[in-house]
Design a protein around this motif. Structure first.
Motif, mmCIF file in Angstrom:
data_model
loop_
_atom_site.group_PDB
_atom_site.id
_atom_site.type_symbol
_atom_site.label_atom_id
_atom_site.label_comp_id
_atom_site.label_asym_id
_atom_site.label_seq_id
_atom_site.Cartn_x
_atom_site.Cartn_y
_atom_site.Cartn_z
ATOM 1 N N UNK A 92 0.866 -1.183 0.000
ATOM 2 C CA UNK A 92 0.000 0.000 0.000
ATOM 3 C C UNK A 92 0.904 1.234 0.000
ATOM 4 N N UNK A 93 0.910 1.966 -1.108
ATOM 5 C CA UNK A 93 1.887 3.037 -1.312
ATOM 6 C C UNK A 93 1.180 4.370 -1.532
ATOM 7 N N UNK A 94 1.787 5.437 -0.996
ATOM 8 C CA UNK A 94 1.208 6.776 -1.166
ATOM 9 C C UNK A 94 1.446 7.269 -2.584
ATOM 10 N N UNK A 95 0.411 7.860 -3.176
ATOM 11 C CA UNK A 95 0.471 8.370 -4.548
ATOM 12 C C UNK A 95 0.800 9.871 -4.537
ATOM 13 N N UNK A 96 0.998 10.421 -5.713
ATOM 14 C CA UNK A 96 1.401 11.817 -5.823
ATOM 15 C C UNK A 96 0.350 12.773 -5.251
ATOM 16 N N UNK A 97 -0.929 12.385 -5.285
ATOM 17 C CA UNK A 97 -1.989 13.262 -4.779
ATOM 18 C C UNK A 97 -2.239 13.098 -3.283
ATOM 19 N N UNK A 98 -1.418 12.283 -2.612
ATOM 20 C CA UNK A 98 -1.545 12.097 -1.163
ATOM 21 C C UNK A 98 -2.408 10.926 -0.762
ATOM 22 N N UNK A 99 -3.142 10.350 -1.707
ATOM 23 C CA UNK A 99 -3.949 9.167 -1.397
ATOM 24 C C UNK A 99 -3.056 7.922 -1.457
#
Length: 221
Positions: free
Chosen positions: A194-201
């Motif tokens: 589970x990895x954080x994406x560029x938009x913070x989600x």
């Protein structure tokens, strides 16, 4: 004056019930967690061989009785998370009823061991910590230990308790292995982070290389 047989049997039954209730109360109980969660929750995560074992005293309880622990001497192969010094000893409770862990001390098996840090190159583990034979881990899990799990420690993995289920915040990833596959070591546990994406989600990610900084989309598990 002799006691009635029925009275004696009732007393014995009551004692047995109380003993069994105490035994159950002392039993070790752990909630299942995704390997990434276990990594993020741990102070120390190492790959190691166990080369020795002995029982040691660790002070006294409030009644003055000695507290026993099992000490496993380990040869650290690699540290994925933890202090600057190598871990040389792993401590645990003496029996599984109080969450003690049993490891092969012949030095023939390699383990992934996670747990709480202690001073002087030591750590403490319980049955609730993530401890696995190294050879039982998937290739994705082994690779994720080096970087990918750490990248997702700001995310929250939420276990699906029943269907239908959904996330309640964008930084969550829904873990469905127990509900869909009826097992802890399912597809998400073995092959996804589970990895954080560029938009913070946050989103599940499966890939050979660590996600890029501009990571936007992920393959759904």
């Amino acid at each position: 004056m002799p006691f009635p047989v029925n009275g004696i049997l009732s007393a014995l039954a009551l004692l047995l019930l109380l003993w069994r209730a105490e035994e159950l109360a002392e039993a070790c109980s752990c909630a299942p967690v995704h390997p990434q969660q276990a990594f993020c929750n741990a102070d120390v995560v190492i790959r190691a061989k166990v080369v020795g074992v002995r029982e040691v005293d660790s002070g006294n309880d409030i009644y003055g009785n000695p507290i026993k622990r099992i000490q496993y001497d380990v040869k650290q192969i690699k540290m994925f998370k933890g202090p600057d010094q190598d871990i040389e000893a792993v401590f645990t409770a003496p029996v599984s009823a109080v969450c003690g862990v049993t490891l092969d001390a012949t030095g023939k098996k390699e383990y992934l061991i996670s747990g709480k840090a202690e001073t002087g190159g030591r750590m403490h583990v319980t049955l609730c910590d993530y401890i696995m034979l190294w050879d039982s881990l998937s290739a994705t899990q082994k690779k994720s230990l080096s970087q990918r799990y750490q990248m997702g420690c700001d995310c929250k993995i939420v276990r699906c308790p029943s269907l239908p289920c959904e996330i309640s915040a964008p930084e969550e990833c829904l873990w469905t292995d127990l509900m869909i596959e009826k097992q802890v070591h399912g597809r998400q546990a073995n092959h996804y982070a589970c990895v954080k994406r560029a938009d913070g989600s946050c989103s599940w990610y499966r890939g050979v290389a660590p996600p890029k900084k501009e990571f936007i989309d992920a393959e759904d598990p």
